[in-house]
Design a protein around this motif. Structure first.
Motif, PDB file in Angstrom:
ATOM      1  N   ILE A 269       0.850  -1.184   0.000  1.00 29.48           N
ATOM      2  CA  ILE A 269       0.000   0.000   0.000  1.00 29.48           C
ATOM      3  C   ILE A 269       0.889   1.240   0.000  1.00 29.48           C
ATOM      4  O   ILE A 269       2.089   1.165   0.269  1.00 29.48           O
ATOM      5  CB  ILE A 269      -0.962   0.050   1.220  1.00 29.48           C
ATOM      6  CG1 ILE A 269      -0.160   0.016   2.520  1.00 29.48           C
ATOM      7  CG2 ILE A 269      -1.983  -1.073   1.169  1.00 29.48           C
ATOM      8  CD1 ILE A 269      -1.005   0.225   3.761  1.00 29.48           C
ATOM      9  N   ASP A 270       0.286   2.376  -0.261  1.00 28.50           N
ATOM     10  CA  ASP A 270       1.015   3.633  -0.262  1.00 28.50           C
ATOM     11  C   ASP A 270       1.593   3.893   1.126  1.00 28.50           C
ATOM     12  O   ASP A 270       0.898   3.798   2.139  1.00 28.50           O
ATOM     13  CB  ASP A 270       0.075   4.771  -0.667  1.00 28.50           C
ATOM     14  CG  ASP A 270       0.813   6.092  -0.830  1.00 28.50           C
ATOM     15  OD1 ASP A 270       2.031   6.048  -1.067  1.00 28.50           O
ATOM     16  OD2 ASP A 270       0.166   7.148  -0.719  1.00 28.50           O
ATOM     17  N   GLY A 271       2.875   4.212   1.179  1.00 27.07           N
ATOM     18  CA  GLY A 271       3.520   4.524   2.447  1.00 27.07           C
ATOM     19  C   GLY A 271       4.024   3.322   3.214  1.00 27.07           C
ATOM     20  O   GLY A 271       4.694   3.481   4.240  1.00 27.07           O
ATOM     21  N   ALA A 272       3.735   2.117   2.720  1.00 27.62           N
ATOM     22  CA  ALA A 272       4.186   0.912   3.422  1.00 27.62           C
ATOM     23  C   ALA A 272       5.682   0.706   3.218  1.00 27.62           C
ATOM     24  O   ALA A 272       6.276   1.186   2.258  1.00 27.62           O
ATOM     25  CB  ALA A 272       3.422  -0.307   2.924  1.00 27.62           C
ATOM     26  N   GLN A 273       6.294  -0.036   4.127  1.00 23.19           N
ATOM     27  CA  GLN A 273       7.691  -0.417   3.987  1.00 23.19           C
ATOM     28  C   GLN A 273       7.835  -1.490   2.908  1.00 23.19           C
ATOM     29  O   GLN A 273       6.908  -2.267   2.668  1.00 23.19           O
ATOM     30  CB  GLN A 273       8.217  -0.962   5.317  1.00 23.19           C
ATOM     31  CG  GLN A 273       8.468   0.094   6.380  1.00 23.19           C
ATOM     32  CD  GLN A 273       9.669   0.966   6.024  1.00 23.19           C
ATOM     33  OE1 GLN A 273      10.744   0.464   5.693  1.00 23.19           O
ATOM     34  NE2 GLN A 273       9.463   2.277   6.074  1.00 23.19           N
ATOM     35  N   PRO A 274       8.990  -1.563   2.246  1.00 22.16           N
ATOM     36  CA  PRO A 274       9.239  -2.693   1.348  1.00 22.16           C
ATOM     37  C   PRO A 274       9.205  -4.011   2.118  1.00 22.16           C
ATOM     38  O   PRO A 274       9.305  -4.026   3.347  1.00 22.16           O
ATOM     39  CB  PRO A 274      10.650  -2.404   0.806  1.00 22.16           C
ATOM     40  CG  PRO A 274      10.836  -0.933   1.001  1.00 22.16           C
ATOM     41  CD  PRO A 274      10.083  -0.580   2.233  1.00 22.16           C
ATOM     42  N   ALA A 275       9.061  -5.113   1.382  1.00 25.56           N
ATOM     43  CA  ALA A 275       9.096  -6.430   2.014  1.00 25.56           C
ATOM     44  C   ALA A 275      10.397  -6.587   2.794  1.00 25.56           C
ATOM     45  O   ALA A 275      11.440  -6.065   2.411  1.00 25.56           O
ATOM     46  CB  ALA A 275       8.972  -7.520   0.954  1.00 25.56           C
ATOM     47  N   GLU A 276      10.358  -7.348   3.887  1.00 25.74           N
ATOM     48  CA  GLU A 276      11.501  -7.432   4.792  1.00 25.74           C
ATOM     49  C   GLU A 276      12.760  -7.937   4.093  1.00 25.74           C
ATOM     50  O   GLU A 276      13.857  -7.409   4.298  1.00 25.74           O
ATOM     51  CB  GLU A 276      11.161  -8.344   5.973  1.00 25.74           C
ATOM     52  CG  GLU A 276      12.278  -8.430   7.003  1.00 25.74           C
ATOM     53  CD  GLU A 276      11.907  -9.311   8.190  1.00 25.74           C
ATOM     54  OE1 GLU A 276      12.768  -9.500   9.070  1.00 25.74           O
ATOM     55  OE2 GLU A 276      10.761  -9.803   8.214  1.00 25.74           O
ATOM     56  N   ARG A 277      12.624  -8.965   3.249  1.00 21.89           N
ATOM     57  CA  ARG A 277      13.817  -9.498   2.591  1.00 21.89           C
ATOM     58  C   ARG A 277      14.408  -8.493   1.619  1.00 21.89           C
ATOM     59  O   ARG A 277      15.624  -8.483   1.367  1.00 21.89           O
ATOM     60  CB  ARG A 277      13.492 -10.815   1.880  1.00 21.89           C
ATOM     61  CG  ARG A 277      12.508 -10.713   0.738  1.00 21.89           C
ATOM     62  CD  ARG A 277      12.141 -12.096   0.201  1.00 21.89           C
ATOM     63  NE  ARG A 277      11.182 -12.043  -0.878  1.00 21.89           N
ATOM     64  CZ  ARG A 277       9.870 -11.863  -0.720  1.00 21.89           C
ATOM     65  NH1 ARG A 277       9.368 -11.708   0.497  1.00 21.89           N
ATOM     66  NH2 ARG A 277       9.060 -11.833  -1.763  1.00 21.89           N
ATOM     67  N   ARG A 278      13.576  -7.606   1.048  1.00 20.70           N
ATOM     68  CA  ARG A 278      14.077  -6.573   0.156  1.00 20.70           C
ATOM     69  C   ARG A 278      14.840  -5.508   0.945  1.00 20.70           C
ATOM     70  O   ARG A 278      15.861  -4.985   0.479  1.00 20.70           O
ATOM     71  CB  ARG A 278      12.939  -5.945  -0.641  1.00 20.70           C
ATOM     72  CG  ARG A 278      12.124  -6.946  -1.464  1.00 20.70           C
ATOM     73  CD  ARG A 278      13.031  -7.747  -2.380  1.00 20.70           C
ATOM     74  NE  ARG A 278      12.370  -8.882  -2.979  1.00 20.70           N
ATOM     75  CZ  ARG A 278      11.996  -8.952  -4.247  1.00 20.70           C
ATOM     76  NH1 ARG A 278      12.207  -7.931  -5.044  1.00 20.70           N
ATOM     77  NH2 ARG A 278      11.437 -10.047  -4.707  1.00 20.70           N
ATOM     78  N   LEU A 279      14.349  -5.185   2.131  1.00 19.12           N
ATOM     79  CA  LEU A 279      15.062  -4.232   2.986  1.00 19.12           C
ATOM     80  C   LEU A 279      16.428  -4.782   3.387  1.00 19.12           C
ATOM     81  O   LEU A 279      17.431  -4.049   3.398  1.00 19.12           O
ATOM     82  CB  LEU A 279      14.234  -3.931   4.235  1.00 19.12           C
ATOM     83  CG  LEU A 279      13.015  -3.017   4.057  1.00 19.12           C
ATOM     84  CD1 LEU A 279      12.195  -2.976   5.323  1.00 19.12           C
ATOM     85  CD2 LEU A 279      13.464  -1.601   3.663  1.00 19.12           C
ATOM     86  N   LYS A 280      16.475  -6.074   3.689  1.00 17.69           N
ATOM     87  CA  LYS A 280      17.748  -6.691   4.077  1.00 17.69           C
ATOM     88  C   LYS A 280      18.715  -6.730   2.900  1.00 17.69           C
ATOM     89  O   LYS A 280      19.924  -6.543   3.065  1.00 17.69           O
ATOM     90  CB  LYS A 280      17.498  -8.088   4.620  1.00 17.69           C
ATOM     91  CG  LYS A 280      16.784  -8.097   5.969  1.00 17.69           C
ATOM     92  CD  LYS A 280      16.590  -9.515   6.490  1.00 17.69           C
ATOM     93  CE  LYS A 280      15.930  -9.499   7.860  1.00 17.69           C
ATOM     94  NZ  LYS A 280      15.703 -10.878   8.382  1.00 17.69           N
ATOM     95  N   PHE A 281      18.173  -6.974   1.705  1.00 19.66           N
ATOM     96  CA  PHE A 281      19.019  -6.958   0.505  1.00 19.66           C
ATOM     97  C   PHE A 281      19.599  -5.566   0.293  1.00 19.66           C
ATOM     98  O   PHE A 281      20.798  -5.416  -0.002  1.00 19.66           O
ATOM     99  CB  PHE A 281      18.211  -7.390  -0.712  1.00 19.66           C
ATOM    100  CG  PHE A 281      18.949  -7.262  -2.011  1.00 19.66           C
ATOM    101  CD1 PHE A 281      19.918  -8.184  -2.366  1.00 19.66           C
ATOM    102  CD2 PHE A 281      18.683  -6.215  -2.889  1.00 19.66           C
ATOM    103  CE1 PHE A 281      20.615  -8.068  -3.562  1.00 19.66           C
ATOM    104  CE2 PHE A 281      19.366  -6.092  -4.088  1.00 19.66           C
ATOM    105  CZ  PHE A 281      20.339  -7.021  -4.422  1.00 19.66           C
ATOM    106  N   ALA A 282      18.767  -4.538   0.443  1.00 17.01           N
ATOM    107  CA  ALA A 282      19.239  -3.163   0.267  1.00 17.01           C
ATOM    108  C   ALA A 282      20.304  -2.822   1.307  1.00 17.01           C
ATOM    109  O   ALA A 282      21.306  -2.145   0.997  1.00 17.01           O
ATOM    110  CB  ALA A 282      18.065  -2.193   0.367  1.00 17.01           C
ATOM    111  N   GLU A 283      20.128  -3.304   2.516  1.00 16.08           N
ATOM    112  CA  GLU A 283      21.106  -3.054   3.578  1.00 16.08           C
ATOM    113  C   GLU A 283      22.464  -3.665   3.229  1.00 16.08           C
ATOM    114  O   GLU A 283      23.519  -3.041   3.394  1.00 16.08           O
ATOM    115  CB  GLU A 283      20.592  -3.635   4.896  1.00 16.08           C
ATOM    116  CG  GLU A 283      21.517  -3.407   6.077  1.00 16.08           C
ATOM    117  CD  GLU A 283      20.975  -4.037   7.351  1.00 16.08           C
ATOM    118  OE1 GLU A 283      21.780  -4.242   8.279  1.00 16.08           O
ATOM    119  OE2 GLU A 283      19.762  -4.337   7.409  1.00 16.08           O
ATOM    120  N   VAL A 284      22.436  -4.905   2.716  1.00 13.50           N
ATOM    121  CA  VAL A 284      23.682  -5.569   2.318  1.00 13.50           C
ATOM    122  C   VAL A 284      24.339  -4.817   1.162  1.00 13.50           C
ATOM    123  O   VAL A 284      25.556  -4.624   1.136  1.00 13.50           O
ATOM    124  CB  VAL A 284      23.410  -7.037   1.940  1.00 13.50           C
ATOM    125  CG1 VAL A 284      24.642  -7.657   1.292  1.00 13.50           C
ATOM    126  CG2 VAL A 284      23.013  -7.835   3.160  1.00 13.50           C
TER     127      VAL A 284
END
Length: 535
Positions: free
Chosen positions: A442-457
């Motif tokens: 939805i609008d304003g939601a965080q990306p999926a958790e595994r995508r956030l972890k990928f971006a962090e790496v």
């Protein structure tokens, strides 16, 4: 056309002890292997057997060959381009030639209670032009349909009317045969413009092509004129010309190409641009359901190989089957990849299942020396379908020839547990970026958790990364682009809508066709466009 499995036994190099088995469907299918292993023979099959596929398309009231074949009678055919019919048989044994075609995911429309999804065709060496054909249904996969007493079109559905009063739907199989009959084979010899008219397989060459080009450009038919204009504009953009005009000479002996105000005979130009003009011209003037092509990388600089293949494939309404020596090219664009290798039993065809590390993959690319050809960055994307989309977008920001796009291999690789693999790439380039779907709901939601972890790496190892503001790449396509590529019955997705849940969705393998119609202005209004502009 639905994805279809083809099995060849005792056809040319492929014996029944080591049959060739591949699947063809929407998008691109690649055959990878060295010379003289049988890659071309797999495509030649569609060319030589064109008359047999025609059996399925004739009017059943005037040419009831399909009914008689299902009832046990043989069907006589001729082979296109074959001077000695014994050539089509495998020379290691004396057994029959057989090919099987099975539609994957065939369904039963209302009004039928059986669906034909498979046919098996056989011919013997003693009667090489006579074929017996059996049909099988999804519901009765081991029992051939027998004693049909009719074959009729009902609306858009073709049906066998069985002797036991069962209705057998043959619509999916007929669609496949229509695509196979309409397939066009372009061999590796694709830029000959010598005087004299002729064809190389389905490829118009010489004055035959010049006449065709001139007719389409000057006939006054708007659709034909637009097609020629589109080809010209695409070539102009790819080769970064300010102006390009392609005309037949007065005597129709050659093409005259005007580039930035200077005129050349086509023979004066490099073989690369000649291949673009002739291959795209042949495809645009026939728009075949299937395009079969040998070695699309031939004569082309590595930076143009993907461009050429995708431009050619857009003219195929059902799919494209290509053979190549480049594992990297195949893995960059193909939905399905098969290796063709020789062993003691002859050619072996198998799915390309081995997953290399990222650095090994770049080493496999025919354009592995990407820095030497002017590329200064690596762009990581999620999968093969994304490669073809981003290739279209990079063209709009004029970075398609300076960027190597690397597919990560799917969702399982876009996680926080791949730091070691990502670190390997640092040895190849210091300019690496990544663009992946956020899967926001939805609008304003965080990306999926595994995508956030990928971006962090990615950030930890020094990669610039973009997680899309919308759910996925296909959520960025404007409605006009969707309709231009797929038809007026299709509509754009909402920003966070799943493609699989859309009322009239499409295959992800068609995403690149839609991306081709997106304008630069609309791309640059999005976070994806702004990211690609600044990398």
């Amino acid at each position: 056309m639905k994805t279809t499995r083809i099995t060849l036994k005792n056809y040319r190099a492929f014996s029944d002890q080591n049959p060739a088995r591949i699947e063809i469907g929407p998008g691109l299918t690649a055959l990878v292997g060295p010379n003289n292993t049988g890659k071309s023979a797999l495509k030649l099959f569609f060319y030589e057997m064109r008359d047999l596929f025609l059996v399925f398309l004739r009017d059943p009231h005037n040419q009831p060959n399909l009914i008689s074949a299902a009832a046990g009678s043989s069907v006589g055919v001729n082979y296109l381009g074959v001077s000695d019919v014994q050539e089509i048989f495998n020379n290691t044994n004396g057994r029959n030639l057989t090919f099987e075609i099975e539609v994957i995911g065939a369904t039963s429309p209302a009004g039928t209670n059986r669906t034909i999804n498979k046919m098996v065709a056989t011919c013997s060496r003693s009667a090489p032009t006579e074929w017996s054909i059996q049909f099988f249904s999804v519901e009765e996969p081991r029992t051939a349909i027998s004693e049909p007493n009719g074959f009729q079109p009902t609306g858009t559905v073709r049906q066998f009317i069985g002797g036991s009063s069962l209705n057998y739907n043959a619509d999916d199989l007929v669609d496949v045969m229509r695509a196979f009959h309409g397939a066009r084979y372009y061999g590796a010899f694709r830029n000959a413009l010598n005087q004299g008219s002729g064809q190389h397989y389905d490829f118009n060459i010489g004055t035959a092509f010049i006449d065709l080009w001139n007719t389409w450009k000057t006939s006054g038919n708007k659709a034909q004129s637009r097609a020629i204009g589109k080809i010209t504009d695409e070539i102009r953009t790819l080769f970064e010309f300010d102006h390009l005009e392609i005309n037949a000479s007065v005597l129709l002996k050659t093409l005259l190409v005007t580039i930035n105000g200077h005129q050349y005979r086509l023979a004066e130009l490099g073989s690369g641009i000649s291949q673009f003009i002739m291959a795209l011209g042949n495809a645009a003037t026939t728009t075949p359901p299937l395009i079969l092509i040998d070695e699309p990388e031939t004569n082309l600089h590595p930076s143009l190989q993907i461009d050429f293949l995708l431009k050619l494939a857009q003219y195929a309404t059902a799919g494209c089957l290509f053979s190549t020596h480049s594992v990297g090219l195949a893995r960059s664009v193909a939905e399905r990849i098969y290796t063709v290798q020789k062993d003691g039993r002859g050619p072996t065809v198998r799915p390309f299942e081995t997953t290399a590390t990222y650095s090994e993959f770049l080493g496999e690319l025919s354009f592995s020396t990407f820095r030497d050809m002017g590329c200064d960055r690596i762009l990581l994307v999620e999968g093969v379908t994304d490669v073809k989309v981003i290739q279209q977008f990079l063209r709009l920001v004029q970075k398609e020839h300076t960027t190597v796009i690397l597919p990560l291999g799917g969702d399982q690789m876009v996680t926080g547990s791949r730091e070691m693999e990502l670190q390997e790439l640092r040895r190849l380039s210091q300019n690496i970026v990544a663009l992946v779907d956020s899967e926001r709901t939805i609008d304003g939601a965080q990306p999926a958790e595994r995508r956030l972890k990928f971006a962090e790496v990615c950030r930890r190892v020094g990669f610039d990364v973009c997680l899309t503001e919308k759910r996925a790449i296909e959520n960025y396509f404007p409605d006009y682009a969707v309709k231009a590529a797929l038809g007026s019955s299709f509509a754009a997705l909402a920003p966070y809508e799943l493609l699989s849940e859309h009322a009239n969705g499409w295959s992800k393998s068609d995403n690149w066709r839609i991306a081709h119609h997106v304008t630069k202005h609309d791309l640059l209004t999005t976070d994806i466009g702004q990211f690609l502009s600044r990398i």
